[in-house]
Write an enzyme that holds these catalytic residues in place. Structure first.
Site, PDB file in Angstrom:
ATOM      1  N   SER A 122       0.832  -1.200   0.000  1.00 52.55           N
ATOM      2  CA  SER A 122       0.000   0.000   0.000  1.00 52.55           C
ATOM      3  C   SER A 122       0.874   1.261   0.000  1.00 52.55           C
ATOM      4  O   SER A 122       1.642   1.468  -0.936  1.00 52.55           O
ATOM      5  CB  SER A 122      -0.961  -0.045   1.195  1.00 52.55           C
ATOM      6  OG  SER A 122      -1.978   0.905   1.051  1.00 52.55           O
ATOM      7  N   ASP A 125      -9.911  -5.399  -3.957  1.00 50.01           N
ATOM      8  CA  ASP A 125      -9.386  -4.300  -3.152  1.00 50.01           C
ATOM      9  C   ASP A 125     -10.318  -3.089  -3.224  1.00 50.01           C
ATOM     10  O   ASP A 125     -10.561  -2.543  -4.299  1.00 50.01           O
ATOM     11  CB  ASP A 125      -7.987  -3.921  -3.646  1.00 50.01           C
ATOM     12  CG  ASP A 125      -7.227  -3.033  -2.674  1.00 50.01           C
ATOM     13  OD1 ASP A 125      -7.874  -2.307  -1.899  1.00 50.01           O
ATOM     14  OD2 ASP A 125      -5.986  -3.068  -2.709  1.00 50.01           O
ATOM     15  N   HIS A 149      -7.549  -5.816   0.213  1.00 47.43           N
ATOM     16  CA  HIS A 149      -6.325  -5.028   0.337  1.00 47.43           C
ATOM     17  C   HIS A 149      -5.228  -5.769   1.113  1.00 47.43           C
ATOM     18  O   HIS A 149      -4.132  -5.248   1.266  1.00 47.43           O
ATOM     19  CB  HIS A 149      -6.650  -3.695   1.027  1.00 47.43           C
ATOM     20  CG  HIS A 149      -5.601  -2.645   0.886  1.00 47.43           C
ATOM     21  ND1 HIS A 149      -5.105  -2.234  -0.342  1.00 47.43           N
ATOM     22  CD2 HIS A 149      -4.942  -1.894   1.825  1.00 47.43           C
ATOM     23  CE1 HIS A 149      -4.194  -1.281  -0.153  1.00 47.43           C
ATOM     24  NE2 HIS A 149      -4.077  -1.070   1.136  1.00 47.43           N
TER      25      HIS A 149
END
Length: 260
Positions: free
Chosen positions: A98, A213, A241
């Protein structure tokens, strides 16, 4: 083994160094607003396959110092470079999840991939991070009711079912951060773009992204794959995610195959 590395006057980063005698090194950069502990289910397995695993808490997060400034991608990438220098790391695999993926991309561009032999981007917040709408919502909550914000982050993070106990553990990881650093990264994710950095990545790159996600759309993984030379995209069809946990066995084996 855990220790601190000074990255500038008055600022030390916490580093978890597991199996220092391992034959190959993997450096993990966590996502916002978490810490190195998000990779627990890699640290439980990969060191026993012979890898040295290093988890770094960025400034403002986890066990690291929490200064008032320094939350742009340049400074965060420079912090990682300092850790790499102090630990004298070379020929290592850099894994970024991320926002950690965004920091990894800036590191590769700004520091010419110093010491990195392979790059792994996991649901990377790149080439863009948060939309203005998402950032505004998170920023308002971060500055008024951060626990509520963190609860929403957890609720949208995973595609697969998580227990209430796991949810609470993950929730608490996010609350270890400072409020000001949590907010500052939201602004960075809103304002900074990484389009110009991607062409500077020259090492073999593995792009992992959960198809479901809700935080960083899967379409961005395609954009990364099309722009980064010598890259491959592996979709995780049963993940949101968090493929490092949701499909952890597949994720760990994929890392092993990619790194060798």
């Amino acid at each position: 083994m855990g220790y601190y590395v000074s990255v500038e006057s008055g600022v030390k980063l916490y580093v978890e160094d597991i199996n220092p005698g391992g034959s190959k090194t993997i450096v993990f950069l966590h996502g916002w607003p978490l810490s190195h502990k998000q990779f627990e289910y890699q640290f439980d397995v990969l060191p026993f396959m012979g890898y040295r695993c290093i988890g770094i808490d960025w400034r403002g997060f986890g066990k690291s110092d929490k200064p008032i400034s320094g939350y742009n991608f340049d400074r965060l990438a420079d912090d990682i470079r300092t850790v790499v220098d102090v630990l004298q790391l070379d020929n290592f695999t850099l894994v970024g999840h991320s926002t950690g993926g965004a920091i990894a991309i800036r590191y590769m561009s700004r520091h010419n991939g110093y010491g990195v032999s392979n790059l792994v981007l996991v649901d990377a917040a790149a080439p863009i991070g948060f939309t203005i709408e998402t950032a505004t919502k998170f920023l308002t909550q971060a500055l008024s009711d951060r626990p509520k914000m963190m609860r929403e982050v957890v609720d949208n993070f995973f595609f697969q079912y998580i227990t209430s106990s796991f949810s609470e553990w993950f929730f608490q990881l996010g609350l270890q951060a400072a409020g000001w650093s949590t907010a500052a990264i939201i602004i960075t994710l809103r304002d900074e773009k990484l389009y110009g950095d991607l062409q500077n990545i020259l090492v073999p790159t593995l792009i992992v992204h959960g198809v479901h996600d809700k935080v960083i759309p899967f379409a961005q993984a395609h954009e990364l794959q099309q722009t980064i030379k010598n890259s491959q995209l592996v979709p995780f069809h049963y993940s949101g995610h968090g493929p490092f946990w949701e499909e952890r066995d597949k994720f760990n084996q994929l890392l092993r195959q990619f790194i060798g």
